[in-house]
Write a protein that holds these residues in place. Structure first.
Motif, PDB file in Angstrom:
ATOM      1  N   LEU A 384       0.819  -1.204   0.000  1.00 35.52           N
ATOM      2  CA  LEU A 384       0.000   0.000   0.000  1.00 35.52           C
ATOM      3  C   LEU A 384       0.856   1.258   0.000  1.00 35.52           C
ATOM      4  O   LEU A 384       0.542   2.250  -0.665  1.00 35.52           O
ATOM      5  CB  LEU A 384      -0.943   0.002   1.202  1.00 35.52           C
ATOM      6  CG  LEU A 384      -2.137  -0.951   1.141  1.00 35.52           C
ATOM      7  CD1 LEU A 384      -2.924  -0.907   2.441  1.00 35.52           C
ATOM      8  CD2 LEU A 384      -3.045  -0.582  -0.031  1.00 35.52           C
ATOM      9  N   ILE A 385       1.940   1.223   0.761  1.00 36.28           N
ATOM     10  CA  ILE A 385       2.812   2.399   0.823  1.00 36.28           C
ATOM     11  C   ILE A 385       3.525   2.619  -0.505  1.00 36.28           C
ATOM     12  O   ILE A 385       3.566   3.729  -1.036  1.00 36.28           O
ATOM     13  CB  ILE A 385       3.833   2.242   1.966  1.00 36.28           C
ATOM     14  CG1 ILE A 385       3.121   2.299   3.321  1.00 36.28           C
ATOM     15  CG2 ILE A 385       4.906   3.327   1.883  1.00 36.28           C
ATOM     16  CD1 ILE A 385       4.027   2.034   4.504  1.00 36.28           C
ATOM     17  N   LEU A 386       4.091   1.555  -1.069  1.00 38.42           N
ATOM     18  CA  LEU A 386       4.924   1.680  -2.261  1.00 38.42           C
ATOM     19  C   LEU A 386       4.106   1.839  -3.536  1.00 38.42           C
ATOM     20  O   LEU A 386       4.549   2.503  -4.483  1.00 38.42           O
ATOM     21  CB  LEU A 386       5.837   0.461  -2.377  1.00 38.42           C
ATOM     22  CG  LEU A 386       7.130   0.640  -3.188  1.00 38.42           C
ATOM     23  CD1 LEU A 386       7.976   1.760  -2.607  1.00 38.42           C
ATOM     24  CD2 LEU A 386       7.920  -0.651  -3.226  1.00 38.42           C
ATOM     25  N   ILE A 387       2.929   1.236  -3.579  1.00 35.44           N
ATOM     26  CA  ILE A 387       2.116   1.271  -4.801  1.00 35.44           C
ATOM     27  C   ILE A 387       0.864   2.132  -4.617  1.00 35.44           C
ATOM     28  O   ILE A 387       0.560   2.994  -5.436  1.00 35.44           O
ATOM     29  CB  ILE A 387       1.723  -0.165  -5.222  1.00 35.44           C
ATOM     30  CG1 ILE A 387       2.973  -0.979  -5.561  1.00 35.44           C
ATOM     31  CG2 ILE A 387       0.779  -0.126  -6.406  1.00 35.44           C
ATOM     32  CD1 ILE A 387       2.697  -2.428  -5.909  1.00 35.44           C
ATOM     33  N   GLY A 388       0.151   1.905  -3.513  1.00 32.79           N
ATOM     34  CA  GLY A 388      -1.106   2.610  -3.313  1.00 32.79           C
ATOM     35  C   GLY A 388      -0.947   4.097  -3.086  1.00 32.79           C
ATOM     36  O   GLY A 388      -1.728   4.910  -3.608  1.00 32.79           O
ATOM     37  N   TRP A 389       0.050   4.488  -2.310  1.00 32.63           N
ATOM     38  CA  TRP A 389       0.266   5.898  -2.004  1.00 32.63           C
ATOM     39  C   TRP A 389       0.502   6.723  -3.275  1.00 32.63           C
ATOM     40  O   TRP A 389      -0.199   7.724  -3.511  1.00 32.63           O
ATOM     41  CB  TRP A 389       1.421   6.023  -1.011  1.00 32.63           C
ATOM     42  CG  TRP A 389       1.724   7.402  -0.509  1.00 32.63           C
ATOM     43  CD1 TRP A 389       1.419   8.594  -1.114  1.00 32.63           C
ATOM     44  CD2 TRP A 389       2.406   7.741   0.705  1.00 32.63           C
ATOM     45  NE1 TRP A 389       1.867   9.648  -0.369  1.00 32.63           N
ATOM     46  CE2 TRP A 389       2.487   9.160   0.754  1.00 32.63           C
ATOM     47  CE3 TRP A 389       2.967   6.993   1.742  1.00 32.63           C
ATOM     48  CZ2 TRP A 389       3.115   9.830   1.812  1.00 32.63           C
ATOM     49  CZ3 TRP A 389       3.590   7.661   2.787  1.00 32.63           C
ATOM     50  CH2 TRP A 389       3.653   9.060   2.824  1.00 32.63           C
ATOM     51  N   PRO A 390       1.465   6.352  -4.130  1.00 36.05           N
ATOM     52  CA  PRO A 390       1.659   7.139  -5.366  1.00 36.05           C
ATOM     53  C   PRO A 390       0.422   7.166  -6.258  1.00 36.05           C
ATOM     54  O   PRO A 390       0.116   8.208  -6.851  1.00 36.05           O
ATOM     55  CB  PRO A 390       2.827   6.422  -6.052  1.00 36.05           C
ATOM     56  CG  PRO A 390       3.562   5.732  -4.951  1.00 36.05           C
ATOM     57  CD  PRO A 390       2.506   5.307  -3.994  1.00 36.05           C
ATOM     58  N   LEU A 391      -0.286   6.038  -6.358  1.00 36.16           N
ATOM     59  CA  LEU A 391      -1.487   6.015  -7.197  1.00 36.16           C
ATOM     60  C   LEU A 391      -2.565   6.939  -6.636  1.00 36.16           C
ATOM     61  O   LEU A 391      -3.250   7.641  -7.392  1.00 36.16           O
ATOM     62  CB  LEU A 391      -2.018   4.586  -7.298  1.00 36.16           C
ATOM     63  CG  LEU A 391      -1.256   3.644  -8.226  1.00 36.16           C
ATOM     64  CD1 LEU A 391      -1.816   2.229  -8.122  1.00 36.16           C
ATOM     65  CD2 LEU A 391      -1.317   4.131  -9.670  1.00 36.16           C
ATOM     66  N   ALA A 392      -2.722   6.945  -5.324  1.00 36.74           N
ATOM     67  CA  ALA A 392      -3.728   7.806  -4.703  1.00 36.74           C
ATOM     68  C   ALA A 392      -3.395   9.283  -4.916  1.00 36.74           C
ATOM     69  O   ALA A 392      -4.281  10.099  -5.218  1.00 36.74           O
ATOM     70  CB  ALA A 392      -3.829   7.495  -3.208  1.00 36.74           C
ATOM     71  N   GLU A 393      -2.125   9.635  -4.774  1.00 39.90           N
ATOM     72  CA  GLU A 393      -1.726  11.026  -4.993  1.00 39.90           C
ATOM     73  C   GLU A 393      -1.908  11.428  -6.455  1.00 39.90           C
ATOM     74  O   GLU A 393      -2.349  12.547  -6.760  1.00 39.90           O
ATOM     75  CB  GLU A 393      -0.269  11.231  -4.571  1.00 39.90           C
ATOM     76  CG  GLU A 393      -0.066  11.308  -3.081  1.00 39.90           C
ATOM     77  CD  GLU A 393       1.235  11.976  -2.710  1.00 39.90           C
ATOM     78  OE1 GLU A 393       1.242  12.780  -1.768  1.00 39.90           O
ATOM     79  OE2 GLU A 393       2.256  11.694  -3.371  1.00 39.90           O
TER      80      GLU A 393
END
Length: 578
Positions: A384-393
């Motif tokens: 979630l940190i490595l993939i989800g965070w950038p996608l959410a931003e």
């Protein structure tokens, strides 16, 4: 002896599947509302060049730039026109002309994700290669740059492709196979040169392999001769860029290198105007410009991976990844930082190798935990940190990817604070034209720092009668009734006086916003409000031209019959009449 060949256990079809998945993700992100913003000045020049190409004129057209990007834009616009006709009949999705002009770079930027993955697979495992390519696919900085019709995108794509082919040649076991890969690499570098007249990236690839040879990571080239390599490279370059043989084009390139024809100067970095010429070296835009750019325009998880990977690669010098990172990453960063001319787009060829460092950090972390029992919660959290965070931003900032700032840069509250000339530029030219077209009297003079793009949009709305004057023209003297468009992102040394005076002049004006920013203010010049009170002194609008100077104050008789009753700027005209 090479020690970093990819694992044979991972099948060819799996590799292709991952590359296609990353390409599809990168393409979807870059295509999202790609036509929503106006053409920039440089894009308008490409548009004009395409029209000249259609008329059979090739030599002397936008000559300081190679032919290949303009040919790609020509093909895309032609295909787009045909698609739009069919789409109108069947009700299918369609793009504005701006989107079709940018489509080649959208495609090349997306495919770059696949090439980066394949190149990284020659140096590390699947997790690290996937991470490096994923970072390229979703980081707002390369996404924003790939959505512009600029030469850096094809330059980066073909350079990376050439580096991959060269790596395959170095790692080939058979002479015939190696020679084929070297030929493909030479063609790639020829296409890169035909995208932008830049040679140093070819040299940096050679330096990477020189470093690799020093630590025993390369073998004596098989079936490699400099004569054949350069011959293939030059022939490819001329084949796709034949206008280079025209004396007129060569002269234009020389004039461009000597800054001939430059009519405005200055880069607004964090509120301060700096000279922006390469020859000024450290005396131009501050040397830390690109470091700050990467620091504030990279999502935090990706930034942490890049920093950790950079440290690891500086330590692990006996790796092929380190050789590429030092040469095409760090050395390129140093060269860009020393140069006095700095623009965000110049960083694009460097970014894949910074993301390579981020992928290397992920690969090291994967190697460290592989075989160990990890709780599902920990694995999900890491993903979630490595993939989800950038996608959410990325989703949160869409489609204003160029405005993106992470929490280090201040996020939304600091939009356009640091890099406005690149972030906003001509975003709202279409909106300004739409504001002016219904309201401006016939033959009105409009002064703007973006004359080419403004001319295009005024023509599309049927107002070719409006006379456009570059705001930075030293011979321009405002007259009553002139429209003066101030764009904070186009603040130059030559236009600073207008910002100093007009903002507090009390003249009738209309503000144009694009998304979260105020992009332009349209002033109706009126000598009746030529004096404004300052706490220290009385300022007059003669300062716009510098003393001694007189304005022509003949009052223009406005024809209110040409003013639309709707629209904010029509009201500005009516208020002035009262």
């Amino acid at each position: 002896m090479l020690t970093e060949m990819p694992s044979r256990r991972f099948g060819k079809y799996q590799e292709v599947g991952i590359a296609l998945l990353l390409t599809a993700l990168a393409f979807a992100v870059r295509l999202n509302q790609v036509d929503f913003n106006s053409l920039s000045e440089d894009e308008s020049a490409k548009w004009v060049a395409v029209q000249d190409y259609r008329d059979g004129h090739f030599a002397g057209v936008n000559s300081e730039h190679p032919m290949l990007p303009k040919v790609l834009a020509w093909v895309s616009l032609t295909a787009g026109e045909r698609w739009s006709r069919v789409a109108a009949v069947h009700g299918w999705p369609w793009l504005k002309p701006e989107g079709w002009l940018r489509m080649p770079n959208v495609l090349l930027g997306a495919i770059t994700a696949a090439v980066l993955y394949l190149l990284c697979r020659r140096m590390m495992g699947v997790p690290g290669s996937f991470a490096a390519s994923f970072f390229w696919a979703v980081s707002p900085l390369p996404v924003a740059l790939n959505r512009l019709t600029k030469e850096e995108t094809p330059l980066t794509f073909f350079t990376l492709l050439a580096c991959y082919f060269y790596c395959r040649a170095q790692q080939a076991d058979a002479d015939q196979s190696a020679r084929r890969w070297y030929d493909l690499s030479a063609m790639g570098f020829g296409l890169a040169l035909a995208s932008q007249y830049i040679l140093h990236l070819f040299g940096l690839n050679a330096l990477a392999w020189l470093l690799a040879g020093r630590v025993g990571l390369s073998r004596k080239p098989l079936r490699f001769t400099y004569k054949r390599f350069f011959l293939v490279m030059v022939l490819t370059f001329i084949l796709v860029n034949p206008v280079i043989l025209s004396p007129a084009n060569c002269n234009a390139i020389l004039h461009w290198l000597h800054h001939d024809g430059v009519r405005h100067s200055g880069y607004d970095f964090d509120g301060t105007l700096y000279m922006n010429f390469p020859s000024r070296l450290l005396a131009g835009v501050p040397w830390f410009y690109y470091l700050w750019l990467v620091l504030v325009k990279t999502p935090i998880p990706i930034l942490v991976a890049v920093i950790v990977g950079s440290v690891l690669l500086l330590r692990d010098r006996r790796t092929l990844a380190s050789c590429f990172f030092l040469s095409l990453g760090m050395l390129q960063l140093v060269g860009l930082s020393v140069s006095g001319a700095k623009w965000i787009r110049y960083s694009l060829p460097m970014l894949p190798f910074l993301f390579l460092a981020g992928g290397y950090a992920v690969q090291k972390m994967w190697n460290g935990v592989k075989g160990k029992s990890l709780s599902p919660a920990l694995a999900v959290t890491a993903a979630l940190i490595l993939i989800g965070w950038p996608l959410a931003e990325l989703q949160a900032w869409a489609p204003y990817y160029s405005f993106y700032l992470n929490s280090i840069g201040g996020g939304p509250r600091n939009i356009t604070r640091y890099f406005a000339p690149d972030e906003v530029a001509e975003f709202d030219t279409r909106e300004v034209a739409q504001e002016v077209c219904p309201s401006a009297p016939i033959s009105t003079k409009l002064a703007t720092a973006r004359p080419m793009s403004m001319a295009y949009y005024l023509q599309t709305c049927g107002r070719s009668d409006i006379r456009i004057v570059p705001l930075y023209d030293p011979h321009y003297a405002p007259r009553d009734g002139d429209l003066i468009v101030l764009e904070p992102s186009r603040r130059f040394f030559e236009t600073q006086r207008y910002f100093d005076v007009l903002g507090s002049s009390g003249m009738p004006h209309s503000e144009v916003r694009v998304g979260p920013v105020s992009a332009s203010t349209i002033y109706l010049f009126a000598s009746s409000v030529a004096e404004v009170k300052n706490a220290q002194e009385t300022l007059t609008l003669t300062q716009l031209r510098g003393a001694p100077l007189r304005f022509d104050t003949d009052v223009q008789d406005f024809d209110t019959g040409n003013i639309s009753n709707g629209g904010a700027f029509a009201q500005v005209f009516r208020r002035h009449k009262k």
